[in-house]
Design an enzyme around this catalytic site. Structure first.
Site, PDB file in Angstrom:
ATOM      1  N   ARG A  73     -66.386 110.030  36.698  1.00  0.00           N
ATOM      2  CA  ARG A  73     -67.601 109.667  35.952  1.00  0.00           C
ATOM      3  C   ARG A  73     -67.654 108.163  35.672  1.00  0.00           C
ATOM      4  NH1 ARG A  73     -69.173 110.878  29.910  1.00  0.00           N
ATOM      5  NH2 ARG A  73     -71.445 110.738  30.026  1.00  0.00           N
ATOM      6  N   HIS A  77     -70.806 105.654  36.526  1.00  0.00           N
ATOM      7  CA  HIS A  77     -71.479 104.866  35.498  1.00  0.00           C
ATOM      8  C   HIS A  77     -71.337 103.365  35.739  1.00  0.00           C
ATOM      9  CE1 HIS A  77     -72.490 107.912  32.168  1.00  0.00           C
ATOM     10  NE2 HIS A  77     -72.256 108.575  33.283  1.00  0.00           N
ATOM     11  N   ASP A  78     -70.309 102.971  36.467  1.00  0.00           N
ATOM     12  CA  ASP A  78     -70.185 101.566  36.847  1.00  0.00           C
ATOM     13  C   ASP A  78     -71.209 101.218  37.920  1.00  0.00           C
ATOM     14  OD1 ASP A  78     -69.152  98.953  37.048  1.00  0.00           O
ATOM     15  OD2 ASP A  78     -67.768  99.547  38.634  1.00  0.00           O
ATOM     16  N   ASN A 105     -72.792 105.902  27.757  1.00  0.00           N
ATOM     17  CA  ASN A 105     -71.368 105.670  28.007  1.00  0.00           C
ATOM     18  C   ASN A 105     -70.473 105.990  26.818  1.00  0.00           C
ATOM     19  OD1 ASN A 105     -71.864 104.797  30.625  1.00  0.00           O
ATOM     20  ND2 ASN A 105     -72.139 102.660  29.999  1.00  0.00           N
ATOM     21  N   HIS A 206     -70.125 117.381  39.107  1.00  0.00           N
ATOM     22  CA  HIS A 206     -70.056 118.178  37.880  1.00  0.00           C
ATOM     23  C   HIS A 206     -69.244 119.457  38.068  1.00  0.00           C
ATOM     24  CE1 HIS A 206     -73.915 116.239  36.003  1.00  0.00           C
ATOM     25  NE2 HIS A 206     -72.880 115.427  36.020  1.00  0.00           N
ATOM     26  N   THR A 207     -68.616 119.608  39.214  1.00  0.00           N
ATOM     27  CA  THR A 207     -67.752 120.763  39.423  1.00  0.00           C
ATOM     28  C   THR A 207     -66.447 120.635  38.643  1.00  0.00           C
ATOM     29  OG1 THR A 207     -66.771 122.196  41.114  1.00  0.00           O
ATOM     30  CG2 THR A 207     -66.586 119.833  41.476  1.00  0.00           C
ATOM     31  N   ASP A 252     -68.297 123.531  34.898  1.00  0.00           N
ATOM     32  CA  ASP A 252     -68.298 124.583  35.921  1.00  0.00           C
ATOM     33  C   ASP A 252     -67.461 125.741  35.394  1.00  0.00           C
ATOM     34  OD1 ASP A 252     -67.881 126.239  38.092  1.00  0.00           O
ATOM     35  OD2 ASP A 252     -66.995 124.718  39.382  1.00  0.00           O
ATOM     36  N   SER A 255     -64.529 127.420  38.170  1.00  0.00           N
ATOM     37  CA  SER A 255     -63.279 126.725  38.531  1.00  0.00           C
ATOM     38  C   SER A 255     -63.329 125.327  37.926  1.00  0.00           C
ATOM     39  CB  SER A 255     -63.118 126.661  40.053  1.00  0.00           C
ATOM     40  OG  SER A 255     -64.273 126.117  40.658  1.00  0.00           O
TER      41      SER A 255
END
Length: 353
Positions: A73, A77-78, A105, A206-207, A252, A255
């Protein structure tokens, strides 16, 4: 029976051919290195770089695999704000609050910044000041994916570190919130050159990871979002019993600590956590891509790698642009260099560079 077998065989063959075509198309779309970047950039100046980073992160993840999502993440975001220049790592200054202080952030993992700085120390001890903090952030994200079960891939290196950070407004404008729908995502990311396939593939990050209740409050209060599965809703209300609860839950549910394609299975079962997640399956423009990834993890991995390489080259600084920071949280001052063996924070000795 023979006819049934024939039809089944034809269907299986057709499906295989379609998937094979998709895979070949994805491979052909692998982005070329941006000018100034190279897959062999540190071959002579720091040949042990990737080994140092991977070994250290393996130790980190053995203790806390949750840090993998934090590093992934951090790279997102960078890059999305003013390019992959390590500006998200900078502390604030007299000129104003840093990107870290902008609302999107505030939930970045504090330990992710510590990990990047630790990597910087290890690499500078081995290779002096040759590797940028922005390259370390990109490598950490790549290894976060691989070491949590995802694809292993190479990334172009040679980024330089920026000397400024974005304003609060710029940060907000370039990081779509979890409440964004697919139209907002596609519109925002198309300005950076991303296709709908790129957007859905990158969302697969987002897993792994966790999210705060505040990120999806609108989907469970005052009532259930109609696109959300009832049982999933019931469980979320147990985790977030009020609209001001600050608990966290896995992104998620199938898993949570493995980088795989189960995130897309979640979406097909109406168990996406954010609006920005679930709407990818609701929206007809991206629904087919979600379905393809849910049934074909290899396809997802290929498209994810291509999108990550593309993202990792957004507005990069190269050559003589920017600098190689001596501390990832601070811009170098007057071209002074903190020698690797003189880095005790309480007694920094400076040498001209």
């Amino acid at each position: 029976m023979a006819m049934t077998f024939f039809r089944a065989s034809c269907l299986a063959t057709l499906l295989f051919l379609l998937l094979s075509c998709n895979l070949r198309a994805s491979v052909a779309q692998t982005p070329a290195p941006a000018p100034g970047l190279s897959y062999t950039f540190y071959r002579t100046t720091c040949p042990q770089l990737e080994s140092i980073v991977r070994t250290e992160l393996q130790n980190v993840f053995n203790s806390d695999i949750g840090q993998a999502a934090g590093l992934l993440r951090l790279h997102f975001h960078d890059c999305f704000v003013q390019g992959c220049d390590g500006s998200v790592l900078l502390d604030g200054s007299a000129s104003g609050p840093s990107e870290k202080d902008a609302p999107p952030n505030l939930t970045l993992r504090a330990q992710a910044f510590v990990i990047i700085e630790n990597l910087r120390r290890l690499v500078q001890n081995a290779c002096n000041r040759t590797v940028s903090c922005s390259d370390l952030t990109a490598l950490a994200a790549r290894d976060a994916v691989f070491l949590s079960g995802g694809p292993n891939y190479s990334i172009p290196l040679g980024r330089r570190d920026g000397t400024t950070f974005a304003t609060r407004n710029a940060t907000l404008a370039n990081l779509p919130p979890p409440t964004a729908n697919t139209t907002t995502l596609l519109t925002s990311l198309s300005t950076k050159g991303f296709t709908p396939t790129d957007v859905v593939a990158l969302s697969g990050g987002h897993t792994i990871g966790i999210a705060h209740c505040s990120s999806f409050t609108r989907r469970i209060f005052p009532t259930r979002d109609p696109t959300m599965d009832q049982t999933f809703f019931n469980n979320l209300r147990l985790t977030c019993p009020t609209n001001v609860t600050d608990n966290t839950t896995f992104m998620d549910i199938r898993s949570p600590n493995v980088f795989d394609n189960r995130y897309y299975v979640d979406l097909m079962n109406r168990q996406g956590l954010f609006t920005s997640d679930q709407d990818l399956y609701t929206d007809s423009r991206t629904r087919g891509i979600v379905t393809n990834y849910a049934i074909n993890q290899t396809l997802f991995f290929i498209d994810f790698v291509n999108a990550m390489i593309k993202m990792g080259q957004l507005s990069v600084l190269t050559g003589t642009q920017g600098q190689i920071r001596s501390n990832c949280s601070r811009v170098n001052s007057n071209n002074l260099y903190i020698l690797p063996d003189m880095e005790n924070e309480g007694d920094e000795k400076l040498a001209s560079y």
